[in-house]
Design a protein around this motif. Structure first.
Motif, PDB file in Angstrom:
ATOM      1  N   UNK A  84       0.772  -1.141   0.107  1.00 43.73           N
ATOM      2  CA  UNK A  84      -0.002   0.068  -0.109  1.00 43.73           C
ATOM      3  C   UNK A  84       0.906   1.320  -0.079  1.00 43.73           C
ATOM      4  N   UNK A  85       1.655   1.277   1.047  1.00 45.12           N
ATOM      5  CA  UNK A  85       3.035   2.452   0.986  1.00 45.12           C
ATOM      6  C   UNK A  85       3.345   2.629  -0.231  1.00 45.12           C
ATOM      7  N   UNK A  86       3.938   1.625  -0.822  1.00 44.56           N
ATOM      8  CA  UNK A  86       5.019   1.503  -1.980  1.00 44.56           C
ATOM      9  C   UNK A  86       3.937   2.007  -3.145  1.00 44.56           C
ATOM     10  N   UNK A  87       2.528   1.804  -3.216  1.00 42.82           N
ATOM     11  CA  UNK A  87       1.883   2.231  -4.284  1.00 42.82           C
ATOM     12  C   UNK A  87       1.726   3.696  -4.298  1.00 42.82           C
ATOM     13  N   UNK A  88       1.292   4.160  -2.900  1.00 42.64           N
ATOM     14  CA  UNK A  88       1.256   5.670  -2.711  1.00 42.64           C
ATOM     15  C   UNK A  88       2.284   6.189  -3.150  1.00 42.64           C
ATOM     16  N   UNK A  89       3.434   5.815  -2.629  1.00 41.97           N
ATOM     17  CA  UNK A  89       4.614   6.925  -2.657  1.00 41.97           C
ATOM     18  C   UNK A  89       5.110   6.879  -4.295  1.00 41.97           C
ATOM     19  N   UNK A  90       5.038   5.789  -4.784  1.00 39.98           N
ATOM     20  CA  UNK A  90       5.598   5.826  -6.276  1.00 39.98           C
ATOM     21  C   UNK A  90       4.766   6.339  -7.298  1.00 39.98           C
ATOM     22  N   UNK A  91       3.212   6.124  -7.002  1.00 45.25           N
ATOM     23  CA  UNK A  91       2.057   6.770  -7.909  1.00 45.25           C
ATOM     24  C   UNK A  91       2.276   8.273  -7.935  1.00 45.25           C
ATOM     25  N   UNK A  92       2.627   8.895  -6.510  1.00 42.70           N
ATOM     26  CA  UNK A  92       2.653  10.185  -6.294  1.00 42.70           C
ATOM     27  C   UNK A  92       3.832  10.829  -7.025  1.00 42.70           C
ATOM     28  N   UNK A 135       1.675  15.060  -1.834  1.00 46.27           N
ATOM     29  CA  UNK A 135       1.287  13.645  -1.870  1.00 46.27           C
ATOM     30  C   UNK A 135       2.602  12.813  -2.037  1.00 46.27           C
ATOM     31  N   UNK A 136       3.577  13.415  -2.732  1.00 46.44           N
ATOM     32  CA  UNK A 136       4.829  12.705  -2.814  1.00 46.44           C
ATOM     33  C   UNK A 136       5.401  12.649  -1.503  1.00 46.44           C
ATOM     34  N   UNK A 137       5.454  13.576  -0.646  1.00 48.25           N
ATOM     35  CA  UNK A 137       6.194  13.842   0.449  1.00 48.25           C
ATOM     36  C   UNK A 137       5.234  12.688   1.504  1.00 48.25           C
ATOM     37  N   UNK A 138       4.025  12.689   1.487  1.00 44.65           N
ATOM     38  CA  UNK A 138       3.099  11.980   2.213  1.00 44.65           C
ATOM     39  C   UNK A 138       3.659  10.437   1.938  1.00 44.65           C
ATOM     40  N   UNK A 139       3.872  10.315   0.437  1.00 49.04           N
ATOM     41  CA  UNK A 139       4.306   8.602   0.299  1.00 49.04           C
ATOM     42  C   UNK A 139       5.515   8.422   0.719  1.00 49.04           C
ATOM     43  N   UNK A 140       6.523   9.265   0.796  1.00 49.65           N
ATOM     44  CA  UNK A 140       7.941   9.005   1.378  1.00 49.65           C
ATOM     45  C   UNK A 140       7.657   8.321   2.825  1.00 49.65           C
ATOM     46  N   UNK A 141       6.923   8.946   3.750  1.00 50.70           N
ATOM     47  CA  UNK A 141       6.634   8.623   5.095  1.00 50.70           C
ATOM     48  C   UNK A 141       5.814   7.229   5.081  1.00 50.70           C
ATOM     49  N   UNK A 142       4.915   7.057   4.373  1.00 44.97           N
ATOM     50  CA  UNK A 142       3.877   5.949   4.502  1.00 44.97           C
ATOM     51  C   UNK A 142       4.659   4.527   3.939  1.00 44.97           C
ATOM     52  N   UNK A 143       5.479   5.204   2.769  1.00 46.05           N
ATOM     53  CA  UNK A 143       6.279   4.010   2.092  1.00 46.05           C
ATOM     54  C   UNK A 143       7.662   3.949   2.738  1.00 46.05           C
ATOM     55  N   UNK A 187      -4.884  15.297  -4.619  1.00 43.33           N
ATOM     56  CA  UNK A 187      -3.918  14.269  -5.092  1.00 43.33           C
ATOM     57  C   UNK A 187      -3.585  13.261  -3.908  1.00 43.33           C
ATOM     58  N   UNK A 188      -3.541  13.719  -2.798  1.00 43.39           N
ATOM     59  CA  UNK A 188      -3.184  12.927  -1.638  1.00 43.39           C
ATOM     60  C   UNK A 188      -4.581  12.020  -1.574  1.00 43.39           C
ATOM     61  N   UNK A 189      -5.697  12.564  -1.499  1.00 40.72           N
ATOM     62  CA  UNK A 189      -6.936  11.695  -1.346  1.00 40.72           C
ATOM     63  C   UNK A 189      -7.099  10.583  -2.839  1.00 40.72           C
ATOM     64  N   UNK A 190      -6.410  10.960  -3.795  1.00 40.34           N
ATOM     65  CA  UNK A 190      -6.674   9.902  -4.989  1.00 40.34           C
ATOM     66  C   UNK A 190      -5.538   8.951  -4.718  1.00 40.34           C
ATOM     67  N   UNK A 191      -4.435   9.167  -4.193  1.00 34.95           N
ATOM     68  CA  UNK A 191      -3.280   8.161  -3.710  1.00 34.95           C
ATOM     69  C   UNK A 191      -3.811   7.314  -2.624  1.00 34.95           C
ATOM     70  N   UNK A 192      -4.513   7.814  -1.700  1.00 33.28           N
ATOM     71  CA  UNK A 192      -5.029   6.942  -0.514  1.00 33.28           C
ATOM     72  C   UNK A 192      -6.018   6.063  -1.013  1.00 33.28           C
ATOM     73  N   UNK A 193      -7.067   6.498  -1.721  1.00 35.59           N
ATOM     74  CA  UNK A 193      -7.769   5.532  -2.219  1.00 35.59           C
ATOM     75  C   UNK A 193      -7.448   4.605  -3.196  1.00 35.59           C
TER      76      UNK A 193
END
Lengths: 680, 680
Positions: free
Chosen positions: B175-183, B209-217, B554-560
């Motif tokens: 999940x985190x990997x998809x978030x971070x790299x999609x963003x 969204x890119x920064x959020x991704x770094x953290x969750x991924x 964008x954060x929202x799209x990535x999350x879903x």
């Protein structure tokens, strides 16, 4: 009557058909002055390359033969068998390519008359290759039988023949593959990407080298690959059959006697040749054929051949008094081969969604094109792996490890016609290029494009078939190796650290091999790109079409580079199993082979199908979707094609040979490894 | 005194250090209004994602726990152990990420003072993650010991804990990997490629969204991955130790009694925590440090920790009266881990020729960039595979299969500090982005860029380490599985068709898994690209910098998308070993696991290093080579980076978890599979 006579008759019939087809092709109109000139340039380049390749090969073959000859457990006969195998493989490639390089210009000329004429000349040109492979293969093995079937050392001598064939194959595939893709990539990058001129444009200095590459790579290389599979699968089956007949470890009821062990794989193959010949004659269409009808004609030919081959195999089993269970193993191999081919087609044809999705992804640039194509290649491993797994489970349940080997023979029995439909592709491709270069009207190019497109489909199916059959063949050779070296069932355990260590190293080697071949193509195409750029820069009036480029320079660069670059990967392939066998021991070598087969199979499918789908995704865009030719999506599609080229035509197909070659090296080495246990 | 108290003390010390570091970070200056605003946006997005991810996970965990609870051979305690493992892993990820998202803005503020201030805040932020993982890991296992060490069913209960940790890990990583790299990919493709604006530009809607991704991924996902390796390797060692102690199949002299079986892996891990704490305090540099000095400081910390951990392991063996041969197995694991990390660095850093050659290849376009980077990734499998092979041979020769397991514990013993140097990277990366977005002067950005570049090196080393340790851990779990299910040495033979069939299917699954995760990133980034394009089109004045984009969209799209896309690959990973075990039988499952481990290892290294080298090849061009920023070579380099992103940060790392998870599922399932033999 010795049943081997049936095999000899089938081989002679196959070669007779090849001769008939060759004569037919040679009698065709050679076309205009310009066509002849271009065809001659391609011929000259291809023959020059093959000649130099064979000279290097000759040195290698003699050196290895001397080594084999002086090893006490192997000796002179193994060395001679090795040389004989190398000569047979080289001969099949030489004849097939010689006809193909004569068929291309004639196909271009025939296409001026009609699509059907074009198809006939190109398909008959391809048939020569297919029939030469099976005919020379079965005759070579028959000669081996006549000379050696009373030699007590035959278990060591027969694999020598396969080793010879495999050695030629690796050099031909790797060398030819580097040549063809370096030229193709180089031509595309400067021509299409930088200068924005169309494919096969006469102003492109690499264009003749590209055509030469199709012949040395896709005809001679593919032929050597399939020749190897063909004879190796028969050899593995003979070996296991003989061990079963002498009842060392296998169920004796399967193969009742030494005669059945010798003859069964030969007769299954012979039946397949007859079936293929009948199949070839079933490939005919009306005078005004549509593309769908063309494809159906080819399908009808190959499917009929498969059904007939199964029937002949059944008769052969009955005739020799072998266990009827063997029939189900053969059938499993045949069906798996056909279905693997179809699955390849599904994942690479733009008629289906996987490839269209790559075209769609090209709208957001080259990055997404690459990722989606690569994902498609990885996903496409699912059907072939499951099909092979089902085939080996069925084969094993019905006929033990002998079943796995003869399933491979079953799958390859219709090689005469499947290789014909495959070798037809590059002939049509060359013809299209010659039409373009000689400035014939666009409707002729449309016809050769239609032939080429059909060729892409058969090439995709053929590639899947080649990979599947290589996997079964390698597996059969690996099993033969374990039996000859005397590994007991419980010894080759995944709880043994040597086996696991071998497995990891084996799984790694295909990746290293691909890295080396990809880099070799990269280096060579870099030289080609610089040469084509130089010619555009230095030859005045070239871009305006007022001057001709120096085609020969590019052919020369490719020849030198390909011959240099093919050496290291080929020698590593031959050397690694020897090192593993002596350093880590025979058990580690068993694990090594299985690791290499599994990982090589998966990488080969991934590379072939990713490459094929990038190619066709680009073509789908060129048909007007997602912006069509010249759009940003198209540029991204071209990048995908450039990446896929060396994957699908150099690295991927070379893996087929690699796994078979390493397995047969081990089998040849087996008598020497008996009783050893490694250094650690 | 119960020796487990030592483990508890080490765990408490680790958590105390984590608490101390967290307090240090929280006491730092939060920076300007703008920095706080940006940091808050990242925090909000990351917490929202993690909250929704954990809610889905909770449903999954409860459902699986119920199933485990009702299976007769497993039961309530296994179910509770599973839930406990999941909670521990989730907690470690939650705490670590919570500190990381507070450290990013503070690092940006600290970098305004000096480079050294910036390093200290970001490294201490990362240390919280590392120490939480090891502290919670060892305390969780200690609690398991206290509760269950007298339960006769402990061989089934302990793996439940690992299964829980592994389940959280796969969802978090995928999940985190998809978030971070999609963003990331979405932001890069529209921003850098299409609009020509720099990285982390405030006009880019996907930048938060890119920064959020770094953290969750890269923080939460990586933490869960390493938590899994850490506890799973200890569990595998306990299992094999217990079996050895009860002398079912292993050499009893290795592990003299049940107590040693329990305590030895725990004490080796405890020693590693103490060593890591000491190592963390050795990471210090003067007030005016150069980059080389920074890297040396981190190296000094990790290497000292390794030496100390080896010493403590020796003492633990002496103390428990176990066989001293075990020490060599532990040492082999430790040394292999360090060297694999170094080899990763060699293949991905632009300080060395492999990556520079990719930069060079970019001169001829994106196609050659991709091919040469991919070839580099494939070639980079050589050292890790050989190192793992040497490590397992040494471990096995000295201490049988128990040696392989405890070699994994040895490799992972210094995880406290290696994870700290790893988790520091995304904090520094985020800080750099925040500096850019808040319009701080370029010299501050230069400092955070220096920190980020150091982070890339440690991330490369850390990735190699994660892959190597995952492979050893999975191998140990697979061996434990065979022992618990009662597979005898000779049964798991590569001459058994079920084992071979399992091996082929296992070798295929990582490829399928990668295809699915690559496609998931592709689909999600496609949505992001369209959203960012839409905002540029519809929001007036955005390109001119007069209006702000809607980051939240964008954060929202990535999350879903990430939460939806993570489900299928994760469930397939958990489900396949179950299907194989029941349909093809326990032997096939053994082959399956080994096939998956070998192929997953090789794909994981290829993906990680190809991706890493593309990233750094682009950075090398940006430093002014081959045309520098904005040149055609740079554009090709950006394409390479876009391709590498999902490979190195989503698919590749997820494979680590996949192979461990499938192995531990099999181990949990083992009591149920005893005596079964599949359907065919």
């Amino acid at each position: 009557m010795d049943p081997i006579i049936i095999a000899v008759i089938a081989g002679v019939l196959g070669l007779a058909l090849a001769g008939f087809m060759a004569l037919y092709v040679l009698r065709q109109d050679q076309g205009s002055e310009r066509i002849r000139e271009l065809s001659a340039a391609v011929k000259e380049g291809a023959l020059a390359f093959l000649g130099r390749e064979y000279r290097i090969l000759a040195i290698f073959v003699v050196a290895v033969a001397i080594i084999l000859g002086v090893i006490p457990n192997l000796g002179l006969w193994v060395a001679l068998s090795f040389i004989f195998g190398a000569i047979c493989s080289g001969l099949a490639g030489f004849i097939g390519m010689n006809v193909a390089i004569r068929a291309n210009g004639r196909t271009a000329a025939a296409a001026q008359k009609s699509l059907n004429h074009g198809l006939r000349v190109s398909f008959r040109g391809g048939t020569v290759m297919g029939m030469c492979v099976v005919g020379i293969g079965i005759l070579g093995l028959s000669i081996l039988y006549f000379v050696f079937h009373n030699n007590p050392n035959f278990l060591a001598i027969i694999p020598g023949f396969g080793f010879g064939a495999s050695s030629v194959a690796i050099f031909a595939r790797v060398g030819g593959g580097i040549f063809t893709k370096a030229a193709d990539t180089g031509a595309d990058i400067v021509g299409k990407v930088e200068k924005g001129i169309p494919e096969d444009d006469p102003r492109n200095a690499a264009v003749i080298a590209d055509f030469v590459g199709d012949n040395v790579g896709d005809v001679a290389g593919m032929g050597a690959d399939l020749f190897e599979s063909y004879v190796d699968s028969i050899i593995a089956t003979m070996t296991l059959g003989m061990i079963a007949a002498f009842s060392i470890t296998l169920d004796k009821s399967l193969v009742p006697n030494e005669a059945a062990a010798w003859f069964l794989p030969m007769l299954v193959a012979a039946g397949g040749i007859i079936a293929s010949i009948i199949g070839v004659f079933l490939v005919r269409v009306g005078d005004k054929p549509e593309m769908g009808a063309l494809l159906n004609a080819l399908r009808r030919g190959t499917l009929s051949a498969s059904v007939l081959a199964a029937g002949f195999a059944f008769l052969a089993i009955k005739f020799l008094g072998a266990d009827l269970n063997i029939f189900w193993a053969i059938l499993a191999g045949l069906v798996a081969g056909v279905l693997i081919g179809e699955s390849t087609n599904y994942f690479t044809s733009y008629a289906y969604s996987p490839t269209r999705r790559i075209s769609e992804a090209s709208q957001t640039g080259a990055g997404t094109t690459i990722v989606s194509g690569f994902a498609n290649g990885l996903m496409s491993t699912l059907p072939p792996v499951i099909l092979i797994v089902i085939a080996i489970i069925i084969a094993y349940r019905f006929a033990d490890m002998y079943g796995v080997a003869i399933a491979g023979v079953g799958m390859l029995s219709t090689l005469g016609i499947t290789d014909a439909t495959d070798a037809y592709g590059p002939v049509a491709d060359n013809a299209g290029g010659i039409v373009e270069l000689s400035g014939l009207p666009p409707e002729i190019r449309e016809r050769t494009d239609a032939l080429d497109s059909l060729g892409n489909t058969t090439a995709a199916t053929g590639k899947g078939f080649a990979i599947g059959s290589a996997t079964l063949t390698a597996l059969a050779l690996m099993l033969s190796y374990t039996q000859v070296v005397g590994i007991k069932f419980g010894e080759l355990s995944l709880l043994d650290v040597d086996v696991v260590a071998g497995l990891f190293l084996g799984a790694m080697l295909p990746a290293i091999f691909c890295a080396m071949t990809l880099n070799a193509v990269g280096r060579t195409s870099f030289s080609i790109i610089n040469e084509v750029r130089r010619q555009f820069r230095e030859i005045k009036g070239l871009m305006e079409g007022e001057a001709r480029p120096e085609y020969g320079k590019c052919v020369d660069i490719c020849t030198k580079a390909a011959l240099k670059e093919m050496l290291i990967p080929s020698l590593i392939t031959i050397g690694t199993p020897i090192v593993i066998g002596f350093v880590l021991g025979p058990l580690a070598l068993g694990g090594f082979l299985l690791g290499a087969i599994a990982s090589g199979f998966i990488l080969a499918v991934t590379f072939a199908n990713a490459g094929g789908s990038w190619d066709n995704a680009k073509k789908w865009i060129e048909k007007g979707y997602f912006g069509g030719k010249g759009s940003d999506a198209h540029k991204a599609g071209v990048v995908g094609d450039t990446v896929g080229d060396p994957m699908k035509d150099t690295s991927g197909p070379s893996l087929n040979i690699m796994i078979k070659l390493m397995s047969i090296v081990s089998l040849v080495l087996a008598p020497v490894l008996i009783g050893t246990s490694g250094l650690f």
